[in-house]
Design an enzyme around this catalytic site. Structure first.
Site, PDB file in Angstrom:
ATOM      1  N   ASN A 179       9.312 -37.029  33.851  1.00 16.73           N
ATOM      2  CA  ASN A 179       8.239 -37.950  34.175  1.00 16.73           C
ATOM      3  C   ASN A 179       8.076 -38.065  35.685  1.00 16.73           C
ATOM      4  O   ASN A 179       8.998 -38.538  36.339  1.00 16.73           O
ATOM      5  CB  ASN A 179       8.578 -39.330  33.575  1.00 16.73           C
ATOM      6  CG  ASN A 179       7.444 -40.293  33.679  1.00 16.73           C
ATOM      7  OD1 ASN A 179       6.331 -39.900  33.995  1.00 16.73           O
ATOM      8  ND2 ASN A 179       7.721 -41.569  33.433  1.00 16.73           N
TER       9      ASN A 179
ATOM     10  N   ASP B  67      14.733 -35.074  41.743  1.00 17.70           N
ATOM     11  CA  ASP B  67      14.659 -36.096  40.693  1.00 17.70           C
ATOM     12  C   ASP B  67      15.722 -35.791  39.623  1.00 17.70           C
ATOM     13  O   ASP B  67      15.483 -35.933  38.427  1.00 17.70           O
ATOM     14  CB  ASP B  67      13.260 -36.180  40.070  1.00 17.70           C
ATOM     15  CG  ASP B  67      13.030 -37.520  39.358  1.00 17.70           C
ATOM     16  OD1 ASP B  67      13.949 -38.360  39.354  1.00 17.70           O
ATOM     17  OD2 ASP B  67      11.932 -37.695  38.803  1.00 17.70           O
TER      18      ASP B  67
HETATM   19 ZN   LIG Z   1      10.225 -41.520  39.132  1.00 24.66          ZN
HETATM   20 ZN   LIG Z   2      13.445 -40.491  39.549  1.00 21.39          ZN
END
Ligand SMILES: [Zn+2]
Ligand SMILES: [Zn+2]
Length: 422
Positions: free
Chosen positions: A276, A303
């Site tokens: 996401n 991420d």
């Molecule tokens: Zn995020």
């Molecule tokens: Zn993140």
């Protein structure tokens, strides 16, 4: 403190590109030049290899405290070092959330001695609830340099604006996860041909574009800095480019999967390809590469979001996220450098220099006196990503089974070898 002599290596930073010997002593680069004869405790033959400043990943989830079955500070730092990374920003969606000085200190203390500088990100709002701003002065005093509710947006625009104003006064960077939850409304992959084909609910790109625009408008209204997390759409990249041209104090990041992969991979119905924001379209991939090249996108992050295999087992119910620390340099070299899109100086700028610059940290470089935060890589080494060989506690990599070109072999943090597969 140990001393290391690296012989005959191609040393590259954002400005330098020379083949030389490098002597590291007492935590810093002590000498650079051909034919260094000084004795050192360790000597490395750098022939055919590249030496560059170590990476700084300003977007990782270490899952500690609270979700240590996925990752903990120690295994996360191990994964970082295996990827050539010696500094990270650790996102605050832990349990408890990192909205208090105690949790910040716990993370910093646990990372102490690992060779990775871990900077805990504080929450924007208490418990990441979207309401009730945290005490930014207290977070800063505990060691925070950045705040974010990553994983969620701050839904109320006025709360976000106040947070920007206050954090600006405190010298904290605000990093925003741009997603409108009412538009997402339960979507699990990019909304488009693939989601229609699979019959699953899509995440409309308007969700990301809308909040990206909102954050830049809010930041400029109070003359604050804003950092846009994980840019994945053509629209967001275009708006950031425009905002920068108008003098808005915006910086942003993207991750390798957004400039390498598309939502077509979701046809495998494998949750390891779900994150996401989601993988998008070939047009988005092209736009992200352009934005990296022209400086719209400031840095490459991962991420890194570990999840256990059981959690990823169900395609539709699995949580979002992929690990990335151990593949980011390789993926970037494969997709951007070996294709001729960017040169090595630009790789250093995106992965080593700009994240530290944005955060106001010291920037290691190839010069005498610089802190020896360095990575030795074989930029031409071909290797296949085998999830079970990753150092991270979780193996949910989007690059599984893929051949990448380029690999970090040795990671040096403050003059000490912390990872070595030579
Ligand atoms: Zn995020
Ligand atoms: Zn993140």
């Amino acid at each position: 403190m140990s001393s290391i002599l690296i012989k005959n290596i191609r040393a590259v930073d954002n400005a330098v590109d020379i083949t030389t010997d490098v002597l590291i002593k007492d935590g810093v680069i002590a000498e650079i030049g051909e034919g260094i004869t000084a004795s050192a405790e360790q000597t490395i033959d750098g022939t055919g290899l590249v030496l560059m400043p170590s990476l700084f990943d300003m977007h990782v989830h270490l899952r500690d405290p609270g979700f240590t079955h996925k990752e903990d500070v120690l295994t996360g730092c191990g994964a970082a070092l295996a990827g050539g990374v010696t500094g990270v920003l650790a996102m605050p969606n832990t349990k408890p959330p990192c909205d208090n000085p105690e949790t910040i200190r716990y993370i910093i203390d646990k990372a102490n001695g690992t060779g990775v500088d871990v900077y805990p990100v504080g929450c924007i709002t208490g418990g990441m609830s979207g309401n009730g701003l945290c005490d930014y002065e207290a977070l800063k005093a505990a060691g925070c340099i950045c705040i974010s509710d990553d994983g969620r947006p701050v839904e109320n625009a006025e709360n976000m604006r106040k947070a920007l104003e206050l954090s600006n006064e405190n010298g904290l960077l605000v990093a925003s996860h741009c997603e409108d939850l009412s538009i997402i409304n339960g979507g699990i992959i990019n909304k488009g041909e693939t989601s229609a084909k699979l019959g699953v609910k899509g995440m409309d790109r308007a969700s990301e574009d809308y909040i990206t625009a909102r954050e830049m408008i809010l930041a400029s209204s109070v003359n604050a800095r804003i950092h846009i997390c994980h840019v994945s759409t053509e629209g967001s990249a275009a708006m950031i480019r425009f905002a920068k041209s108008r003098g808005v104090k915006v910086t942003c990041e993207t991750a390798p999967h957004y400039f390498m992969l598309t939502d077509k991979l979701l046809e495998k119905r494998d949750a390891d390809y779900r994150m996401n924001p989601p993988l998008r379209t070939p047009e988005d991939v092209k736009a992200i590469i352009e934005a990296v090249k022209d400086g719209t996108i400031d840095c490459i992050i991962t991420d890194h979001a570990p999840h256990a295999a059981e959690e990823k087992a169900d395609f539709e119910k699995a949580p979002n996220g992929v690990v990335g620390l151990e593949t980011s340099l390789a993926a970037t070299l494969t997709a951007l450098y070996h294709t001729g899109e960017i040169d090595l100086h630009k790789v250093v700028e995106l992965m080593c220099v700009n994240p530290r610059k944005i955060l106001g940290l010291d920037i290691p470089s190839i010069k005498v006196g610089s802190t020896a935060d360095l990575v030795i890589a074989d930029i031409n080494k071909k290797w296949t990503v085998e999830p079970e060989k990753l150092h991270s506690k979780s193996h949910n990599t989007v690059f599984k089974g893929m051949e990448l070109t380029g690999k970090p072999l040795v990671t040096i943090s403050k003059g000490e070898i912390r990872y070595n597969e030579m």
